[in-house]
Scaffold this active site. Structure first.
Site, PDB file in Angstrom:
ATOM      1  CG  ASP A  63      51.245  34.911  39.539  1.00 14.54           C
ATOM      2  OD1 ASP A  63      50.713  35.562  38.617  1.00 14.54           O
ATOM      3  OD2 ASP A  63      51.849  35.453  40.483  1.00 14.54           O
ATOM      4  CD  GLU A  64      49.360  36.220  43.610  1.00 14.93           C
ATOM      5  OE1 GLU A  64      49.825  36.206  44.762  1.00 14.93           O
ATOM      6  OE2 GLU A  64      49.159  37.274  42.969  1.00 14.93           O
ATOM      7  CB  VAL A  65      44.206  31.251  38.669  1.00 12.84           C
ATOM      8  CG1 VAL A  65      42.745  30.939  38.346  1.00 12.84           C
ATOM      9  CG2 VAL A  65      44.957  31.664  37.405  1.00 12.84           C
TER      10      VAL A  65
END
Length: 593
Positions: free
Chosen positions: A373-375
């Site tokens: 997540d949160e790339v």
């Protein structure tokens, strides 16, 4: 009587009232009302109402489920008489078809006796104690614990003039373990020496969801093993079965990888802030004996920095980019920054070595959490090494191209994970699905272009009113829920987040869908360390435990008095849960609504 004498009598009277309120659980005048409240008897010795020696004694059989947590999903009939016994007079008869399952159950017996001894208020010894004869029969010889494992059990208690007989039947050792946990819930300490247990019971039980978890982040702040073991003990008492270990992040890499010692050498906060391979193996064994899987997360491509920065020194190029870059808001969502380099083949080789280590220490059936997540696309887009290679290999620099690069990262790592497992466990024919967090590429409109549903389970961290879960389910994806506005236990301590009390945690509804595997509460550690982590997690995680085991139609109001007793059991077992209500309200049920 003179004025001074009257004043002394008044003081003694007030002291008696305070004593009764503070120590009411030791009174011998407690009754269960028709509304299932345990209260001090106001008409002592009047009528034939059943009286109990303490509030805990009363709670054992007051209401349909007594003090059992989580609520059973099948038959539950509890007797109202008591057996007074010595825990050392409990005898066990194990009926199992393999030495492995017998040994597992012997350890379960030991843990059970240790837990009930902690309920003794004074001396555990009881002269002329009844014998408690526990017979446990397990059908399966397998010790496999996964989403397909049968965790059901049947527990029956009957009492004759000679002894009390406890019969446990389960398909697997894990169901039997849960039965022992329930058995401990119908036992409490006696105001005299020893323990009290209900004289009869019939309980048939099985969980609704196979994935019932707690996530603990030990990367932002290092959490010592003793706190992790306490969390595992509390999970076992709650029938939770997944310890999701978010062990590494951009901040630190404390996990020893024997094949690549540079990871913890460059990534740990200090040489003492490391989880060694032997400690990890022992922790996995410790958890398994308590019916708990340890699911290790190696996050990527984002949430990776410290621990990966040695690549250039080893002639392997940049394994990670944007590491510790400033100003951080230009390169990541949270300092320190760092994102794996998806166009460096050496990075995939290192990741494969990490998978080798993890597969070796875990159970053969266990899978891995790959984060995801949160790339932060601007990090890759600002890295010339990445953008030049993208352009040279036919990519443009559109958002869709970066999403494709992101999905290639996951695809290559799944291939590596498959190769590791095929080599280490050739007898397991089906490739294991892996877990990733919901993110931009799990958007229902594009997910099928990037992540095959057969291989990826999506752990969602969206609000309760989000449409993401039903849309992913409609597409055929398996889902694990971590509702961020109910089950994020770090909220309320930073930014504009709100604290979720145990009732909010409990009332977070779950879908009844075959592809909903279950859920997890999440304890991210930016704002907590070893000195406060237990009270942040407990007893709130226990509220989620009943939601995931039983998914009851009723709400927290109906569960509150069982929940208060559950919290007290945690304390007796050495856990330090947070307070949730004044003790006066616990002793005076139905007076604080």
């Amino acid at each position: 009587m003179n004025q001074r004498g009257s004043f002394q009598v008044l003081i003694l009277h007030l002291f008696f009232i305070i004593f009764k309120q503070g120590e009411g659980e030791n009174s011998d005048q407690w009754v269960c009302t028709p509304n299932d409240y345990c209260v001090i008897d106001e008409a002592a010795n009047v009528g034939d109402v059943k009286r109990f020696e303490s509030q805990h004694d009363c709670r054992l059989s007051c209401g349909k489920y007594g003090a059992i947590w989580p609520m059973p999903t099948g038959d539950c009939v509890l007797g109202h008489e008591r057996i007074h016994f010595d825990p050392w007079k409990v005898r066990f008869n194990i009926m199992a078809n393999s030495s492995w399952t017998k040994q597992f159950l012997r350890e379960t017996n030991r843990i059970f006796v240790s837990n009930i001894i902690k309920e003794c208020l004074r001396n555990c010894t009881v002269e002329r104690s009844k014998e408690i004869l526990v017979r446990v029969a397990v059908n399966s010889t397998s010790l496999t614990l996964d989403w397909e494992s049968d965790e059901s059990y049947k527990l029956n208690i009957r009492t004759t003039g000679a002894a009390t007989f406890v019969d446990i039947k389960a398909e697997t050792v894990y169901g039997a373990r849960h039965a022992y946990e329930t058995l401990s819930n119908v036992i409490t300490g006696s105001a005299a020496n020893g323990l009290l247990m209900i004289n009869s019971a019939r309980i048939h039980d099985r969980p609704i969801y196979p994935h019932r978890g707690v996530l603990l982040d030990t990367a932002r702040n290092f959490i010592p093993l003793r706190q992790i073991r306490n969390t595992i003990d509390a999970m076992a008492s709650s029938k939770l079965n997944i310890f999701h270990w978010h062990v590494v992040d951009t901040h630190s890499f404390p996990l020893e990888i024997t094949r690549i010692p540079e990871m913890q050498r460059f990534g740990a906060y200090s040489p003492t802030n490391v989880y060694t391979r032997s400690e990890t193996i022992n922790m996995i064994k410790y958890a398994r004996l308590r019916g708990i899987r340890i699911l290790i997360e190696i996050d990527g491509p984002s949430h990776a920095g410290n621990g990966w920065q040695w690549g250039p020194m080893a002639g392997m190029g940049n394994l990670v980019v944007c590491a510790n870059q400033k100003p951080w808001r230009s390169y990541c969502v949270q300092p320190p920054c760092g994102q794996l380099n998806p166009l460096n083949d050496n990075m995939y080789s290192v990741m494969k070595e990490i998978y080798e280590d993890i597969a070796e220490v875990g159970a053969p059936e266990e899978t891995i959490h790959m984060g995801g997540d949160e790339v932060f696309i601007p990090c890759w887009n600002a890295t010339e090494e990445i953008t030049q290679k993208m352009l040279a290999t036919g990519f443009d620099l559109s958002l869709q191209s970066f999403y494709k690069l992101w999905s290639i990262f996951h695809g290559k790592n799944v291939e590596s994970w498959d190769e590791v497992n095929q080599r280490q466990f050739p007898y397991i024919k089906e490739p294991k699905p892996v877990i990733i967090w919901s993110s931009h590429i799990t958007d229902p409109e594009i997910i099928e272009n990037h992540l095959p549903k057969e291989r990826f389970i999506i752990q969602t961290w969206v609000a309760s009113n989000s449409s993401l879960n039903p849309m992913l389910l409609d597409l055929g994806y398996r889902v694990i829920k971590s509702t961020k506005n109910a089950w994020y236990l770090d909220h309320g301590f930073w930014g504009r987040t709100v604290y979720y009390n145990w009732a909010t945690v409990y009332n977070n509804k779950m879908e009844l869908h075959p592809n909903v595997l279950g859920g997890e509460v999440c304890m991210w550690s930016e704002y907590v360390d070893e000195f406060g982590v237990e009270s942040r997690i407990w007893p709130r995680a226990g509220a989620a435990a009943e939601r995931l085991w039983s998914n009851p139609k009723s709400g927290s109001y109906q569960a509150q008095y069982r929940f208060y007793r559950y919290r007290q059991r945690l304390i007796s077992r050495g856990i330090r849960p947070d307070a949730i209500i004044p003790k006066w309200c616990i002793l005076n049920e139905n007076h604080c609504m």
